[in-house]
Write a protein that holds these residues in place. Sequence first.
Motif, PDB file in Angstrom:
ATOM      1  N   ALA A  29      34.165  46.674  49.490  1.00 46.23           N
ATOM      2  CA  ALA A  29      35.595  46.579  48.601  1.00 46.23           C
ATOM      3  C   ALA A  29      35.907  44.731  48.693  1.00 46.23           C
ATOM      4  CB  ALA A  29      36.589  46.848  49.510  1.00 46.23           C
ATOM      5  N   ALA A  30      35.398  43.970  49.638  1.00 49.07           N
ATOM      6  CA  ALA A  30      36.018  42.196  49.785  1.00 49.07           C
ATOM      7  C   ALA A  30      34.354  42.103  48.250  1.00 49.07           C
ATOM      8  CB  ALA A  30      35.866  42.353  50.997  1.00 49.07           C
ATOM      9  N   VAL A  31      33.861  42.678  48.269  1.00 46.27           N
ATOM     10  CA  VAL A  31      32.521  41.611  47.284  1.00 46.27           C
ATOM     11  C   VAL A  31      33.335  42.342  45.802  1.00 46.27           C
ATOM     12  CG1 VAL A  31      30.468  42.222  46.532  1.00 46.27           C
ATOM     13  CG2 VAL A  31      30.730  42.158  48.837  1.00 46.27           C
ATOM     14  N   GLN A  32      33.829  43.370  45.573  1.00 46.39           N
ATOM     15  CA  GLN A  32      34.051  43.465  44.494  1.00 46.39           C
ATOM     16  C   GLN A  32      36.090  42.395  44.581  1.00 46.39           C
ATOM     17  OE1 GLN A  32      33.450  45.708  42.348  1.00 46.39           O
ATOM     18  NE2 GLN A  32      31.311  45.892  43.520  1.00 46.39           N
ATOM     19  N   MET A  33      36.692  42.801  45.308  1.00 47.13           N
ATOM     20  CA  MET A  33      37.244  41.879  44.827  1.00 47.13           C
ATOM     21  C   MET A  33      37.429  40.295  44.365  1.00 47.13           C
ATOM     22  SD  MET A  33      40.033  43.687  48.506  1.00 47.13           S
ATOM     23  CE  MET A  33      41.359  42.428  48.558  1.00 47.13           C
ATOM     24  N   LEU A  34      36.669  40.033  45.142  1.00 46.26           N
ATOM     25  CA  LEU A  34      36.233  38.865  44.966  1.00 46.26           C
ATOM     26  C   LEU A  34      35.945  38.438  43.426  1.00 46.26           C
ATOM     27  CD1 LEU A  34      33.910  37.592  47.981  1.00 46.26           C
ATOM     28  CD2 LEU A  34      36.198  36.316  47.291  1.00 46.26           C
ATOM     29  N   ILE A  35      34.846  39.504  43.076  1.00 48.10           N
ATOM     30  CA  ILE A  35      34.223  39.331  41.803  1.00 48.10           C
ATOM     31  C   ILE A  35      35.167  39.692  41.094  1.00 48.10           C
ATOM     32  CG2 ILE A  35      32.975  40.706  40.532  1.00 48.10           C
ATOM     33  CD1 ILE A  35      30.721  41.658  42.105  1.00 48.10           C
ATOM     34  N   SER A  36      36.533  40.470  40.863  1.00 49.53           N
ATOM     35  CA  SER A  36      36.796  40.654  40.082  1.00 49.53           C
ATOM     36  C   SER A  36      38.298  39.772  40.309  1.00 49.53           C
ATOM     37  CB  SER A  36      38.171  41.580  39.982  1.00 49.53           C
ATOM     38  OG  SER A  36      38.684  42.126  40.797  1.00 49.53           O
ATOM     39  N   ALA A  37      38.817  39.068  41.146  1.00 53.01           N
ATOM     40  CA  ALA A  37      39.357  37.671  41.033  1.00 53.01           C
ATOM     41  C   ALA A  37      38.792  37.001  40.676  1.00 53.01           C
ATOM     42  CB  ALA A  37      39.056  36.947  42.942  1.00 53.01           C
ATOM     43  N   LEU A  38      37.201  36.502  40.764  1.00 52.99           N
ATOM     44  CA  LEU A  38      37.419  35.715  39.338  1.00 52.99           C
ATOM     45  C   LEU A  38      37.184  35.651  38.206  1.00 52.99           C
ATOM     46  CD1 LEU A  38      35.390  32.892  39.164  1.00 52.99           C
ATOM     47  CD2 LEU A  38      33.478  34.383  39.755  1.00 52.99           C
ATOM     48  N   PHE A  39      37.565  37.110  38.088  1.00 50.32           N
ATOM     49  CA  PHE A  39      36.401  37.507  36.262  1.00 50.32           C
ATOM     50  C   PHE A  39      38.203  37.031  35.685  1.00 50.32           C
ATOM     51  CE2 PHE A  39      36.633  40.671  33.858  1.00 50.32           C
ATOM     52  CZ  PHE A  39      36.046  40.057  32.263  1.00 50.32           C
ATOM     53  N   ALA A  40      39.697  37.316  36.505  1.00 50.17           N
ATOM     54  CA  ALA A  40      40.681  37.164  36.195  1.00 50.17           C
ATOM     55  C   ALA A  40      40.533  35.804  36.254  1.00 50.17           C
ATOM     56  CB  ALA A  40      41.337  37.541  37.913  1.00 50.17           C
ATOM     57  N   MET A  41      40.159  35.222  36.522  1.00 52.91           N
ATOM     58  CA  MET A  41      40.341  33.640  37.036  1.00 52.91           C
ATOM     59  C   MET A  41      40.520  32.399  35.580  1.00 52.91           C
ATOM     60  SD  MET A  41      42.614  32.394  39.432  1.00 52.91           S
ATOM     61  CE  MET A  41      42.488  30.477  39.411  1.00 52.91           C
ATOM     62  N   ALA A  42      38.261  32.771  35.203  1.00 53.87           N
ATOM     63  CA  ALA A  42      37.811  33.073  33.903  1.00 53.87           C
ATOM     64  C   ALA A  42      39.137  33.584  32.676  1.00 53.87           C
ATOM     65  CB  ALA A  42      36.849  33.272  33.608  1.00 53.87           C
ATOM     66  N   PHE A  43      39.433  34.794  32.839  1.00 55.42           N
ATOM     67  CA  PHE A  43      40.783  35.065  31.854  1.00 55.42           C
ATOM     68  C   PHE A  43      41.814  34.558  31.463  1.00 55.42           C
ATOM     69  CE2 PHE A  43      44.013  37.641  30.959  1.00 55.42           C
ATOM     70  CZ  PHE A  43      43.734  37.943  29.898  1.00 55.42           C
ATOM     71  N   GLY A  44      42.369  33.946  33.136  1.00 57.38           N
ATOM     72  CA  GLY A  44      43.672  33.090  33.123  1.00 57.38           C
ATOM     73  C   GLY A  44      43.643  31.933  32.315  1.00 57.38           C
ATOM     74  N   LEU A  45      42.392  30.939  32.795  1.00 56.26           N
ATOM     75  CA  LEU A  45      42.043  29.397  32.125  1.00 56.26           C
ATOM     76  C   LEU A  45      42.585  30.479  30.663  1.00 56.26           C
ATOM     77  CD1 LEU A  45      41.126  27.031  32.247  1.00 56.26           C
ATOM     78  CD2 LEU A  45      39.234  27.517  31.074  1.00 56.26           C
ATOM     79  N   LEU A  46      41.480  31.054  29.791  1.00 53.31           N
ATOM     80  CA  LEU A  46      41.747  31.122  28.592  1.00 53.31           C
ATOM     81  C   LEU A  46      43.286  32.002  27.991  1.00 53.31           C
ATOM     82  CD1 LEU A  46      40.553  31.217  26.047  1.00 53.31           C
ATOM     83  CD2 LEU A  46      40.500  33.407  26.779  1.00 53.31           C
ATOM     84  N   CYS A  47      43.448  32.864  28.657  1.00 44.72           N
ATOM     85  CA  CYS A  47      44.819  33.045  28.468  1.00 44.72           C
ATOM     86  C   CYS A  47      46.515  32.546  28.887  1.00 44.72           C
ATOM     87  CB  CYS A  47      45.567  34.878  29.129  1.00 44.72           C
ATOM     88  SG  CYS A  47      46.827  35.629  28.943  1.00 44.72           S
ATOM     89  N   GLY A  48      46.258  31.609  29.983  1.00 40.11           N
ATOM     90  CA  GLY A  48      47.635  31.386  31.164  1.00 40.11           C
ATOM     91  C   GLY A  48      47.770  29.754  30.608  1.00 40.11           C
ATOM     92  N   GLN A  49      46.398  29.339  30.746  1.00 40.69           N
ATOM     93  CA  GLN A  49      46.495  27.899  30.529  1.00 40.69           C
ATOM     94  C   GLN A  49      46.723  27.539  29.162  1.00 40.69           C
ATOM     95  OE1 GLN A  49      44.287  25.817  33.181  1.00 40.69           O
ATOM     96  NE2 GLN A  49      44.174  27.289  34.757  1.00 40.69           N
ATOM     97  N   ALA A  50      45.380  28.412  28.082  1.00 41.00           N
ATOM     98  CA  ALA A  50      45.355  27.696  26.766  1.00 41.00           C
ATOM     99  C   ALA A  50      46.140  28.643  25.303  1.00 41.00           C
ATOM    100  CB  ALA A  50      44.107  27.730  26.389  1.00 41.00           C
ATOM    101  N   GLY A  51      47.055  29.801  26.513  1.00 48.50           N
ATOM    102  CA  GLY A  51      48.008  31.234  25.493  1.00 48.50           C
ATOM    103  C   GLY A  51      47.224  32.223  24.668  1.00 48.50           C
ATOM    104  N   MET A  52      45.482  32.003  25.579  1.00 48.45           N
ATOM    105  CA  MET A  52      44.628  32.302  23.815  1.00 48.45           C
ATOM    106  C   MET A  52      44.832  33.658  25.094  1.00 48.45           C
ATOM    107  SD  MET A  52      42.014  30.014  22.022  1.00 48.45           S
ATOM    108  CE  MET A  52      42.124  28.409  23.350  1.00 48.45           C
TER     109      MET A  52
END
Lengths: 408, 250
Positions: A29-52
């Motif tokens: 489960a921890a492996v899955q959590m890390l992967i989805s954490a990284l995926f969400a961070m990638a999304f966060g760059l676009l949506c949270g920081q750049a507003g897209m």
Amino acid sequence: MKYAPLLLLVTVAVLIALPWLVSGSMLNAAVQMLISALFAMAFGLLCGQAGMLSFGHAAYFGVGAFAAVHAMNAFGGEGLLPTPLLPLVGGASGLVSGLLAGYFSTKRTGVYFAMITLALAELLHALAPHLKTVFGGEAGVSSFRMPAWGIGFGSLNDVYFLTLVWTLVSIGLLYLFSKTPLGRLALGLRENAHRLRFLGYNTHALGTLIFAISAMFAGIAGALQSMNIEAANYVVLESHISTAVVLNSFIGGVRVFLGPAIGGAVMTFFGHVSSDLTRVWLLYQGIIFVLVMMFLPRGIVGELVERIRNPSGEGLARTISTLLARLASLAIAAFGAVFLIEFLQRVLSPEYRAGVTEGNWPDIALFSYDWAPLSVLPWAFGLGLFGFGIALVIMVNRRVAARKEAQA
Amino acid sequence: MSTPILSLQHVHKSFGPAHIIRDANLDVLPGERHAVIGPNGAGKSTLFHLCSGQFAPTEGKILLNGKNIAGLKPAEVNRRGLARSFQITNIFPGVTVFENLRLAVMRKHNLQFVFWRSAARLRLVNEEVDDLLTKIRLTERAQTLASQLSYSEQRSLEIGMTLASDPQVILLDEPMAGMSHEETDYTAGLIREITEGRTLLIVEHDMSVVFSLAHRISVLVYGEIIATGTPEEIRGNARVKEAYLGEEAA
């Protein structure tokens, strides 16, 4: 935020020690959590920081996953691309596809941008089953992790550490990126793209580049995913993957740096635990999202950061006792709600309905008691607890408001 | 007479059947503070949009330093040395005052697609931001979110951002709109200070500001420049009186 570095150090230390602390299933489960954490961070760059707001990030996750599987098969984990470096392929393919998709989608903003990203992802998802050589049809493409650099990569521990290193390094790079001129311009893009144009910036090129970098990290996450399960199937391109990353990031707090990662990890953990316990775990996930958006619109981490920056002025002891009182009341209300939902789900399930004969409704076991569905007792129990918990929350809130008024 | 730094020659702009700017001719000289006045709907903002690249003129030439900039994109116009502010406050509300100015200054140093350097360590950029903060008197507010500034502070910030690219020509669109008397005096002083050694083209409704600040004034009525001259000449101009100033200035 004095203690931030210390907190970070402790977290990393715990993550490194994790294989010796938890069971194999939890480590998985921890492996899955890390992967989805990284995926969400990638999304966060676009949506949270750049507003897209992208509704199609599964596409870049999936592209990375398939690229890594094909690279695994082509190189056999040796030569130019030993196993530990395979996520690079995921990142590169994410970057290229992100440049392409970003070029078109960032020509528009807001709802139109979201629609284009959704359409592009759905296009890929619809196309994938027909391109058997690339996406492997229904069966997908499978592969094997090969040993490299003296590491076997056969055990779960090895996979965990591979994922951990890549996730931490990627999040570190994302942090550094946010401090660069381009990273600052992402904020400008979110706040006021029109003004950026009049300051002499090429906003379309900026948007495309930031989109591509976000897609690159999504691709790395995808590669880690397919390396973990040693396969990729076109279901990784499905829209629910795109939706999940949006929901996770917003639950964590898309505007604060580690918010999406925490959201991704927490919700993946929640899914892992609750999907074993109940059939309607997706319903709970939806309810959590709605509640967080209604009452903590900055997300869990966002709200936490806000509270630390602007303390309520009641002192630490008071703040914590209020918080505990609120949590306890909410726990009671949540238990009541869960009881009702679970009971209702059991009553409505086809298995149970099949067992009902001529008006004879058998008892239902829930939380180690047998309840008669036609009796008023179970319903009153659930509703009562729920109402009691909500009443307690309201009472706590009234007290806090009264104290504030007395102060003012 | 020296050659104009910004020159509009027979400029027309139509939106469908609406002919907003009709054969506008305007020369702005280097180093002068030039005001454009005119009744509501005369096309003052449209004129600014044409000069700054928001719109392309339907006809005519706009020369900046002798080169035609008509139809160029806003970013390109800015790169050639013309920067503008907006009638409606146009800043980056969710980030700090410092960040607002840094975003504005970075472009001048060609920092756009740079992802291998730390923004905090750009010495020149940060020095210039500090200079600007001093000039617009917002040093104390550097770490405040721009959205939390007072209205006149936001207008100051807007002017500071316009200044960041070190432009030759500055266009200010109603910088005093919605300000109190004190704020107006304060901002007029600020504009006088920061436009030293630059060329200013300003649209403003407050006549006392216009007549005390501007070296020359142009009057725009129904998309046409009907007069250009010193404040005294404009005060004495019969056509202007009739069209715009009316009894108030007489």
